[in-house]
Design an enzyme around this catalytic site. Structure first.
Site, mmCIF file in Angstrom:
data_model
loop_
_atom_site.group_PDB
_atom_site.id
_atom_site.type_symbol
_atom_site.label_atom_id
_atom_site.label_comp_id
_atom_site.label_asym_id
_atom_site.label_seq_id
_atom_site.Cartn_x
_atom_site.Cartn_y
_atom_site.Cartn_z
ATOM 1 N N HIS A 140 -12.701 3.489 0.048
ATOM 2 C CA HIS A 140 -12.788 2.479 1.122
ATOM 3 C C HIS A 140 -13.542 1.232 0.649
ATOM 4 O O HIS A 140 -14.057 0.471 1.465
ATOM 5 C CB HIS A 140 -13.558 3.010 2.353
ATOM 6 C CG HIS A 140 -12.799 3.935 3.231
ATOM 7 N ND1 HIS A 140 -13.439 4.898 3.986
ATOM 8 C CD2 HIS A 140 -11.486 4.069 3.488
ATOM 9 C CE1 HIS A 140 -12.534 5.578 4.672
ATOM 10 N NE2 HIS A 140 -11.340 5.095 4.383
ATOM 11 N N GLU A 182 -8.511 -4.956 5.143
ATOM 12 C CA GLU A 182 -8.343 -4.710 3.709
ATOM 13 C C GLU A 182 -7.195 -5.526 3.131
ATOM 14 O O GLU A 182 -7.288 -6.031 2.016
ATOM 15 C CB GLU A 182 -8.089 -3.213 3.469
ATOM 16 C CG GLU A 182 -9.320 -2.377 3.774
ATOM 17 C CD GLU A 182 -8.995 -0.928 4.027
ATOM 18 O OE1 GLU A 182 -9.050 -0.149 3.071
ATOM 19 O OE2 GLU A 182 -8.697 -0.556 5.172
ATOM 20 N N ARG A 199 -2.705 -2.104 -3.335
ATOM 21 C CA ARG A 199 -3.885 -1.268 -3.163
ATOM 22 C C ARG A 199 -3.732 -0.083 -4.113
ATOM 23 O O ARG A 199 -2.717 0.603 -4.083
ATOM 24 C CB ARG A 199 -3.963 -0.756 -1.733
ATOM 25 C CG ARG A 199 -5.032 0.288 -1.584
ATOM 26 C CD ARG A 199 -4.965 0.958 -0.244
ATOM 27 N NE ARG A 199 -6.025 1.920 -0.129
ATOM 28 C CZ ARG A 199 -5.845 3.148 0.321
ATOM 29 N NH1 ARG A 199 -4.655 3.566 0.689
ATOM 30 N NH2 ARG A 199 -6.863 3.971 0.398
ATOM 31 N N ASN A 240 0.873 -1.175 0.000
ATOM 32 C CA ASN A 240 0.000 0.000 0.000
ATOM 33 C C ASN A 240 0.908 1.223 0.000
ATOM 34 O O ASN A 240 1.441 1.610 1.046
ATOM 35 C CB ASN A 240 -0.891 -0.046 1.247
ATOM 36 C CG ASN A 240 -1.807 1.163 1.341
ATOM 37 O OD1 ASN A 240 -1.724 2.084 0.536
ATOM 38 N ND2 ASN A 240 -2.678 1.150 2.344
ATOM 39 N N ARG A 284 -10.759 15.928 7.673
ATOM 40 C CA ARG A 284 -11.577 16.341 6.521
ATOM 41 C C ARG A 284 -12.947 16.822 6.989
ATOM 42 O O ARG A 284 -13.540 16.240 7.901
ATOM 43 C CB ARG A 284 -11.764 15.177 5.542
ATOM 44 C CG ARG A 284 -10.502 14.739 4.836
ATOM 45 C CD ARG A 284 -10.849 13.779 3.692
ATOM 46 N NE ARG A 284 -9.663 13.117 3.176
ATOM 47 C CZ ARG A 284 -9.472 11.799 3.250
ATOM 48 N NH1 ARG A 284 -10.377 11.010 3.816
ATOM 49 N NH2 ARG A 284 -8.372 11.274 2.764
#
Ligand code: ADP
Length: 415
Positions: free
Chosen positions: A189, A396, A99, A7, A250
């Site tokens: 996601h 994940e 990823r 990743n 965010r």
């Protein structure tokens, strides 16, 4: 098959090595052999490596770029001192799974890396200018260091959401903008939401088409997903990960007119406002303290900090809005599931989100909510709650490893 899961971020590389194959997937006994992270690539990098069952190793080392970082990972993996079971040379790494953040409309499922796939990822750089180039650097580094003979696969954050209907993915702006610039909601996601929905299906022994659940990935980044008949029907992140829930830094949803107003009032440039919304807002901006939910909960409990409470309350209310909204869109849901660092670890946040949701059939069992092991899935709804409530740890990397195995072995994707 030993799969190296990579990743790659703009200045970091996270990895895991996972042993998986058809039988291990069937028995749900795939094994993580090692994991680690390299941060601050480009300078004095911080390296953390850990073989399963052994203590973490930490050190700092100058690493110029992603290739140097992947090289450091591979050298450690095959070194004697790493103590990784069954891996002694590069030939023990059988495949690499990456990823990749943005697959645009091009990629609706995971794919084996070849020239065409790389070009497809390059075409999506416009949509993810920070992330996709880093992901491509990881693919190039693995190809150079392991050779063309080691198969690689890419697993996209967006592809689970490719089943969203136009009514979910279009914005209320001129349709030509979608045609011309591909401005639409993509969602992110996806690997996490797919994994949580898969776990739920396994827990309840359901067919994929019977799977109706709202999955809540609440970590540093946060998103909700309406999974209807086993497919993503709607999700809270949009054209970028900025849309939707309040996150660590965010803002989530705002009125877009704020950008013009703020620019006129403060003289900030569009780029500065973009940074403000992505990096200085959310829990951090509201509290003025931290983006870390655990610290906010501590501040609230120990110092009755008013703005910590405000930030947590606004965070929870926004999640409630999505649960209610998705239930309306889906015609009800069978379950909701909490996941991510906050969703898995904070009974208090789960409690506050579920508070008052009895009216729409969601009732949390306080005892079960307060006494669970964050590493194991748990049913935390009250007996008789119309909508079941779960905590399901996401994974994940495991899904990336399994997808990589299936892509490489040419087996159909299952979830
Ligand atoms: P990322 O999205 O970067 O993978 P994580 O899923 O690890 O992040 O989630 C990080 C968030 O989880 C942080 O806000 C952290 O405070 C929160 N978190 C971790 N443990 C707890 C806890 N025990 N209580 C509340 N929040 C927690």
């Amino acid at each position: 098959m030993n799969v190296l899961v990579l990743n790659c971020g703009s200045s970091s590389v996270k990895f895991q090595i996972i042993e998986t194959d058809e039988q291990l997937i069937e028995q749900d006994s795939d094994r993580r052999l090692a994991s680690g992270i390299i941060e601050r690539i480009g300078g004095q990098a911080l390296i953390t490596f850990q073989a399963e069952g052994h203590p973490k190793e930490r050190r700092a080392e100058p690493l110029r770029d992603h290739r140097a970082a992947v090289d450091a990972i591979l050298r450690w993996i095959i070194s004697r001192s790493s103590n990784i079971n069954n891996i002694t040379s590069l030939s023990d790494i059988h495949a690499v799974g990456h990823r990749v953040v943005h697959g645009g409309e091009h990629f609706q499922k995971s794919a084996r890396v070849n020239r065409e796939v790389i070009e497809g990822i390059e075409e999506c750089i416009d949509l993810a200018p920070l992330h996709n180039p880093a992901n491509l650097k990881g693919i190039r580094a693995a190809t150079e260091l392991l050779g063309e003979g080691v198969p690689q696969a890419v697993v996209f954050d967006t592809s689970f959401h490719s089943t969203m209907p136009p009514s979910s993915y279009l914005y209320g702006i001129p349709y030509q903008l979608y045609r011309r610039y591909k401005i639409r909601r993509y969602g992110f996601h996806g690997t996490s939401h797919r994994y949580i929905a898969y776990r739920y299906r396994k827990l309840r022994n359901l067919e994929r088409e019977q799977t109706n659940i709202i999955t809540l990935h609440l970590g540093n980044g946060c998103s909700a997903c309406a999974v209807l008949q086993g497919q993503s029907f709607d999700t809270s992140m949009g054209f970028t990960p900025l849309e939707g829930l309040i996150m660590g830094t965010r803002s989530g949803n705002i009125d877009p007119s704020l950008i013009e107003f703020l620019s006129a009032k403060s003289g900030m440039t569009i780029a500065e406002i973009d940074t403000l919304l992505n990096k200085q807002s959310g829990l951090f901006g509201l509290s003025g303290l931290t983006n870390d939910m655990r610290e906010l909960l501590d501040e609230e409990a120990e110092n009755q900090d008013r703005r910590a409470t405000l930030a947590i309350d606004i965070f929870c209310q926004r999640v409630q809005q999505y649960i209610g909204g998705y239930m309306a869109e889906m015609g009800g849901t069978d379950a909701i599931a909490f996941s991510g660092g906050i969703g898995q670890n904070s009974p208090e946040v789960r409690r506050r989100i579920c508070q008052g949701l009895g009216a729409i059939g969601i009732e949390l069992d306080d005892e079960k909510n307060n006494h669970l092991n964050p590493a194991d899935s748990a049913d935390i709804g009250k007996d008789g709650s119309r909508v079941k409530v779960y905590m399901i740890p996401t994974n994940e990397e495991l899904l990336i490893a399994r997808d990589t195995f299936r892509v490489v072995a040419d087996l159909p994707r299952q979830w």
